[in-house]
Design a protein around this motif. Structure first.
Motif, PDB file in Angstrom:
ATOM      1  N   TRP A   1       3.779   2.447  -6.095  1.00  0.00           N
ATOM      2  CA  TRP A   1       3.118   3.460  -5.276  1.00  0.00           C
ATOM      3  C   TRP A   1       2.108   4.260  -6.099  1.00  0.00           C
ATOM      4  N   THR A   2       2.482   4.640  -7.319  1.00  0.00           N
ATOM      5  CA  THR A   2       1.608   5.463  -8.155  1.00  0.00           C
ATOM      6  C   THR A   2       0.337   4.716  -8.533  1.00  0.00           C
ATOM      7  N   VAL A   3       0.486   3.473  -8.973  1.00  0.00           N
ATOM      8  CA  VAL A   3      -0.675   2.682  -9.387  1.00  0.00           C
ATOM      9  C   VAL A   3      -1.577   2.380  -8.195  1.00  0.00           C
ATOM     10  N   LYS A   4      -0.981   2.048  -7.062  1.00  0.00           N
ATOM     11  CA  LYS A   4      -1.769   1.668  -5.889  1.00  0.00           C
ATOM     12  C   LYS A   4      -2.524   2.854  -5.295  1.00  0.00           C
ATOM     13  N   ASN A   5      -1.886   4.030  -5.263  1.00  0.00           N
ATOM     14  CA  ASN A   5      -2.452   5.151  -4.528  1.00  0.00           C
ATOM     15  C   ASN A   5      -3.071   6.251  -5.386  1.00  0.00           C
ATOM     16  N   VAL A   6      -2.748   6.289  -6.677  1.00  0.00           N
ATOM     17  CA  VAL A   6      -3.212   7.416  -7.487  1.00  0.00           C
ATOM     18  C   VAL A   6      -4.013   6.965  -8.702  1.00  0.00           C
ATOM     19  N   THR A   7      -3.371   6.233  -9.621  1.00  0.00           N
ATOM     20  CA  THR A   7      -4.008   5.990 -10.920  1.00  0.00           C
ATOM     21  C   THR A   7      -5.218   5.076 -10.830  1.00  0.00           C
ATOM     22  N   GLY A   8      -5.214   4.111  -9.932  1.00  0.00           N
ATOM     23  CA  GLY A   8      -6.381   3.245  -9.781  1.00  0.00           C
ATOM     24  C   GLY A   8      -7.597   4.016  -9.319  1.00  0.00           C
ATOM     25  N   ARG A   9      -7.399   4.929  -8.385  1.00  0.00           N
ATOM     26  CA  ARG A   9      -8.506   5.732  -7.868  1.00  0.00           C
ATOM     27  C   ARG A   9      -9.042   6.681  -8.932  1.00  0.00           C
ATOM     28  N   LEU A  10      -8.133   7.318  -9.688  1.00  0.00           N
ATOM     29  CA  LEU A  10      -8.566   8.319 -10.660  1.00  0.00           C
ATOM     30  C   LEU A  10      -9.100   7.701 -11.951  1.00  0.00           C
ATOM     31  N   LEU A  11      -8.434   6.672 -12.462  1.00  0.00           N
ATOM     32  CA  LEU A  11      -8.784   6.149 -13.788  1.00  0.00           C
ATOM     33  C   LEU A  11      -9.967   5.193 -13.778  1.00  0.00           C
ATOM     34  N   VAL A  12     -10.077   4.353 -12.741  1.00  0.00           N
ATOM     35  CA  VAL A  12     -11.151   3.355 -12.725  1.00  0.00           C
ATOM     36  C   VAL A  12     -11.972   3.357 -11.441  1.00  0.00           C
ATOM     37  N   GLY A  13     -11.701   4.286 -10.533  1.00  0.00           N
ATOM     38  CA  GLY A  13     -12.517   4.380  -9.321  1.00  0.00           C
ATOM     39  C   GLY A  13     -12.351   3.218  -8.367  1.00  0.00           C
ATOM     40  N   LEU A  14     -11.142   2.649  -8.301  1.00  0.00           N
ATOM     41  CA  LEU A  14     -10.874   1.523  -7.408  1.00  0.00           C
ATOM     42  C   LEU A  14      -9.667   1.844  -6.528  1.00  0.00           C
ATOM     43  N   ARG A  15      -9.667   1.255  -5.333  1.00  0.00           N
ATOM     44  CA  ARG A  15      -8.536   1.478  -4.429  1.00  0.00           C
ATOM     45  C   ARG A  15      -8.456   0.325  -3.440  1.00  0.00           C
ATOM     46  N   TRP A  16      -7.243  -0.122  -3.137  1.00  0.00           N
ATOM     47  CA  TRP A  16      -7.073  -1.158  -2.118  1.00  0.00           C
ATOM     48  C   TRP A  16      -5.966  -0.727  -1.162  1.00  0.00           C
ATOM     49  N   TRP A  17      -6.119  -1.135   0.086  1.00  0.00           N
ATOM     50  CA  TRP A  17      -5.126  -0.764   1.080  1.00  0.00           C
ATOM     51  C   TRP A  17      -5.256  -1.680   2.285  1.00  0.00           C
ATOM     52  N   ASN A  18      -4.358  -1.488   3.243  1.00  0.00           N
ATOM     53  CA  ASN A  18      -4.311  -2.352   4.420  1.00  0.00           C
ATOM     54  C   ASN A  18      -4.183  -1.496   5.664  1.00  0.00           C
ATOM     55  N   HIS A  19      -4.861  -1.922   6.726  1.00  0.00           N
ATOM     56  CA  HIS A  19      -4.660  -1.262   8.009  1.00  0.00           C
ATOM     57  C   HIS A  19      -4.633  -2.314   9.108  1.00  0.00           C
ATOM     58  N   ILE A  20      -3.970  -1.978  10.206  1.00  0.00           N
ATOM     59  CA  ILE A  20      -3.786  -2.915  11.310  1.00  0.00           C
ATOM     60  C   ILE A  20      -4.474  -2.355  12.550  1.00  0.00           C
ATOM     61  N   ASP A  21      -5.316  -3.179  13.173  1.00  0.00           N
ATOM     62  CA  ASP A  21      -6.022  -2.769  14.386  1.00  0.00           C
ATOM     63  C   ASP A  21      -5.065  -2.670  15.569  1.00  0.00           C
ATOM     64  N   GLU A  22      -5.595  -2.147  16.667  1.00  0.00           N
ATOM     65  CA  GLU A  22      -4.799  -2.028  17.884  1.00  0.00           C
ATOM     66  C   GLU A  22      -4.364  -3.380  18.423  1.00  0.00           C
ATOM     67  N   ASP A  23      -5.170  -4.428  18.134  1.00  0.00           N
ATOM     68  CA  ASP A  23      -4.810  -5.756  18.611  1.00  0.00           C
ATOM     69  C   ASP A  23      -3.861  -6.485  17.656  1.00  0.00           C
ATOM     70  N   GLY A  24      -3.453  -5.800  16.580  1.00  0.00           N
ATOM     71  CA  GLY A  24      -2.489  -6.390  15.649  1.00  0.00           C
ATOM     72  C   GLY A  24      -3.101  -7.138  14.488  1.00  0.00           C
ATOM     73  N   THR A  25      -4.440  -7.120  14.373  1.00  0.00           N
ATOM     74  CA  THR A  25      -5.103  -7.820  13.276  1.00  0.00           C
ATOM     75  C   THR A  25      -5.000  -7.007  11.985  1.00  0.00           C
ATOM     76  N   SER A  26      -4.571  -7.667  10.931  1.00  0.00           N
ATOM     77  CA  SER A  26      -4.395  -7.001   9.642  1.00  0.00           C
ATOM     78  C   SER A  26      -5.678  -7.090   8.824  1.00  0.00           C
ATOM     79  N   HIS A  27      -6.126  -5.952   8.285  1.00  0.00           N
ATOM     80  CA  HIS A  27      -7.344  -5.890   7.480  1.00  0.00           C
ATOM     81  C   HIS A  27      -6.993  -5.395   6.075  1.00  0.00           C
ATOM     82  N   TRP A  28      -7.380  -6.150   5.072  1.00  0.00           N
ATOM     83  CA  TRP A  28      -7.214  -5.723   3.683  1.00  0.00           C
ATOM     84  C   TRP A  28      -8.548  -5.156   3.203  1.00  0.00           C
ATOM     85  N   VAL A  29      -8.526  -3.919   2.745  1.00  0.00           N
ATOM     86  CA  VAL A  29      -9.743  -3.218   2.353  1.00  0.00           C
ATOM     87  C   VAL A  29      -9.724  -2.987   0.849  1.00  0.00           C
TER      88      VAL A  29
END
Length: 205
Positions: free
Chosen positions: A72-100
């Motif tokens: 959780w820490t690496v995914k949500n905090v240290t990547g954003r602060l230390l190297v300016g990178l972030r990845w995450w996932n969200h699901i549309d209303e139709d159930g389609t999964s998007h990796w950002v």
């Protein structure tokens, strides 16, 4: 059905308010500390669990606790602060999964330092290698319960590694695309200017 191949590469202006930190070798010492603390804690707990407990359940819970906090820490905090990178996932209303996969806007000089980048990537790469070694060691020694523990830690570590490598590759593609577009615009501008000059000369003649 959700599609895991549906990805988005974006560049967002998150973290740009921290201009005053840019002159420091490590701008976020707390983030740098916890980037390694939970990872090292999981490894130490795994290697020396027999010294503080004789119960596999207790050992499993302690290791899983460290591994989960690390993920959780690496995914949500240290990547954003230390190297300016972030990845995450969200699901549309139709159930389609998007990796950002996001990268912070601006040049590398403005988004990270060499010390932070080195610390981040070394921690991100070395730990999965160690967990791979533990998985095979448990497999060959027929310690299947411990192999499950090391597999869980390996999967979570590799997930973060893959996500941030994908962010890094995406950011480079964005820079290449921007450079290509800039060169194309310059060539088009020169061609238009040349055509205009030629047309003007012909009219005057």
């Amino acid at each position: 059905m959700a599609s895991l191949d549906d990805t988005e590469d974006v560049a967002l202006d998150f973290g740009s308010e921290d201009d005053w930190r840019r002159k420091r070798a490590i701008r976020y010492p707390a983030a740098a500390f916890f980037h390694l603390f939970f990872r090292v804690g999981a490894l130490v707990s795994y290697l020396f669990c027999n010294f503080y407990s004789s119960s596999f359940i207790v050992d499993f819970v302690v290791i899983l606790f460290f591994v989960s906090l690390d993920f959780w820490t690496v995914k949500n905090v240290t990547g954003r602060l230390l190297v300016g990178l972030r990845w995450w996932n969200h699901i549309d209303e139709d159930g389609t999964s998007h990796w950002v996969y996001e990268s912070r806007k601006g040049s590398k000089k403005n988004t990270e330092t060499a010390t932070e980048s080195r610390l981040f990537w070394l921690g991100l790469v070395i730990c999965p290698i160690l967990w791979v070694i533990f998985v095979f060691a448990n497999l060959f020694s027929f310690r299947f319960a411990w192999m499950v523990v090391s597999l869980v830690a390996l999967v979570l570590s590799v997930a973060n590694l893959f996500g941030y490598v994908r962010c890094k590759v995406s950011s480079r593609k964005q820079l290449s695309t921007m450079a290509t577009q800039f060169l194309g615009q310059q060539m088009m501008s020169r061609a238009m200017a040349s055509a205009t000059a030629t047309g003007t000369g012909t009219t005057q003649g």
